[in-house]
Design a protein around this motif. Structure first.
Motif, PDB file in Angstrom:
ATOM      1  N   ARG A   5      65.515  -6.818 -36.278  1.00 34.30           N
ATOM      2  CA  ARG A   5      66.629  -6.588 -35.370  1.00 34.30           C
ATOM      3  C   ARG A   5      66.889  -7.804 -34.496  1.00 34.30           C
ATOM      4  O   ARG A   5      65.953  -8.425 -34.000  1.00 34.30           O
ATOM      5  N   LYS A   7      67.834  -9.246 -31.063  1.00 35.69           N
ATOM      6  CA  LYS A   7      67.685  -8.721 -29.713  1.00 35.69           C
ATOM      7  C   LYS A   7      68.140  -9.696 -28.640  1.00 35.69           C
ATOM      8  O   LYS A   7      68.593  -9.290 -27.581  1.00 35.69           O
ATOM      9  N   ILE A  41      73.607  -4.796 -33.482  1.00 36.83           N
ATOM     10  CA  ILE A  41      74.788  -3.960 -33.302  1.00 36.83           C
ATOM     11  C   ILE A  41      75.336  -4.200 -31.903  1.00 36.83           C
ATOM     12  O   ILE A  41      74.581  -4.221 -30.936  1.00 36.83           O
ATOM     13  N   SER A  42      76.649  -4.355 -31.809  1.00 31.25           N
ATOM     14  CA  SER A  42      77.304  -4.565 -30.532  1.00 31.25           C
ATOM     15  C   SER A  42      78.311  -3.439 -30.308  1.00 31.25           C
ATOM     16  O   SER A  42      79.353  -3.390 -30.956  1.00 31.25           O
ATOM     17  N   VAL A  43      77.968  -2.514 -29.408  1.00 29.89           N
ATOM     18  CA  VAL A  43      78.836  -1.372 -29.103  1.00 29.89           C
ATOM     19  C   VAL A  43      79.201  -1.456 -27.632  1.00 29.89           C
ATOM     20  O   VAL A  43      78.339  -1.380 -26.764  1.00 29.89           O
ATOM     21  N   ARG A  53      77.446   6.031 -27.503  1.00 22.90           N
ATOM     22  CA  ARG A  53      77.128   4.681 -27.994  1.00 22.90           C
ATOM     23  C   ARG A  53      75.820   4.679 -28.775  1.00 22.90           C
ATOM     24  O   ARG A  53      75.713   4.022 -29.815  1.00 22.90           O
ATOM     25  N   ASN A  54      74.821   5.413 -28.295  1.00 27.96           N
ATOM     26  CA  ASN A  54      73.546   5.475 -29.010  1.00 27.96           C
ATOM     27  C   ASN A  54      73.694   6.173 -30.362  1.00 27.96           C
ATOM     28  O   ASN A  54      73.056   5.780 -31.341  1.00 27.96           O
ATOM     29  N   LYS A  57      75.119   3.674 -32.760  1.00 28.82           N
ATOM     30  CA  LYS A  57      74.084   2.720 -33.174  1.00 28.82           C
ATOM     31  C   LYS A  57      73.162   3.325 -34.228  1.00 28.82           C
ATOM     32  O   LYS A  57      72.798   2.658 -35.195  1.00 28.82           O
ATOM     33  N   ARG A  58      72.768   4.581 -34.044  1.00 26.47           N
ATOM     34  CA  ARG A  58      71.915   5.245 -35.031  1.00 26.47           C
ATOM     35  C   ARG A  58      72.612   5.347 -36.383  1.00 26.47           C
ATOM     36  O   ARG A  58      72.009   5.090 -37.431  1.00 26.47           O
ATOM     37  N   LEU A  60      75.040   3.426 -37.546  1.00 31.22           N
ATOM     38  CA  LEU A  60      75.182   2.093 -38.134  1.00 31.22           C
ATOM     39  C   LEU A  60      73.855   1.563 -38.684  1.00 31.22           C
ATOM     40  O   LEU A  60      73.825   0.946 -39.736  1.00 31.22           O
ATOM     41  N   ARG A  61      72.754   1.799 -37.960  1.00 27.35           N
ATOM     42  CA  ARG A  61      71.447   1.351 -38.450  1.00 27.35           C
ATOM     43  C   ARG A  61      71.111   2.008 -39.787  1.00 27.35           C
ATOM     44  O   ARG A  61      70.644   1.350 -40.722  1.00 27.35           O
ATOM     45  N   TYR A  92      80.980   4.742 -42.436  1.00 25.83           N
ATOM     46  CA  TYR A  92      80.322   3.448 -42.220  1.00 25.83           C
ATOM     47  C   TYR A  92      79.674   2.936 -43.500  1.00 25.83           C
ATOM     48  O   TYR A  92      79.773   1.756 -43.833  1.00 25.83           O
TER      49      TYR A  92
END
Length: 105
Positions: A5, A7, A41-43, A53-54, A57-58, A60-61, A92
């Motif tokens: 990832r 960071k 990931i940029s949200v 938002r979380n 992210k989940r 997309l991951r 996605y």
């Protein structure tokens, strides 16, 4: 294949400035060749509160984990979702695989 990832803010900035962009109706993928597979990931806050938002992210991951097997080589990737009414894993995943095939990644 395992991915690491992104960071650090500097790593994100390098990709935003020098990476190649691929677009779909639900997200933008910024890609640059790298020594190992990394993903970030940029949200932004325009997507809603932290819970929403979380969740994005989940989704997309997991979509990236499923789609990265089709990628040839090692890349640094940043995924930027677009604002939508509803966010779906299948959307996605379909758009990621489409961008991977179209970009010859």
């Amino acid at each position: 294949m395992k991915y690491y990832r992104l960071k650090k803010q500097t790593d994100f900035q390098k990709l935003f400035h020098s990476g190649k962009r691929h677009h779909s109706s639900s997200l933008t993928m910024i890609v640059k060749p790298a020594p190992r597979m990394t993903m970030g990931i940029s949200v932004g806050k325009k997507h809603g509160k932290a819970v929403q938002r979380n969740r994005i992210k989940r989704l997309l991951r997991e979509a990236f984990r499923a789609a990265q097997e089709q990628m040839q080589g090692q890349y640094a990737v940043v995924l930027v979702p677009k604002v939508a009414e509803e966010y779906s894993f299948h959307t996605y995943l379909a758009h990621l695989t489409q961008m991977i095939k179209k970009g010859n990644l």
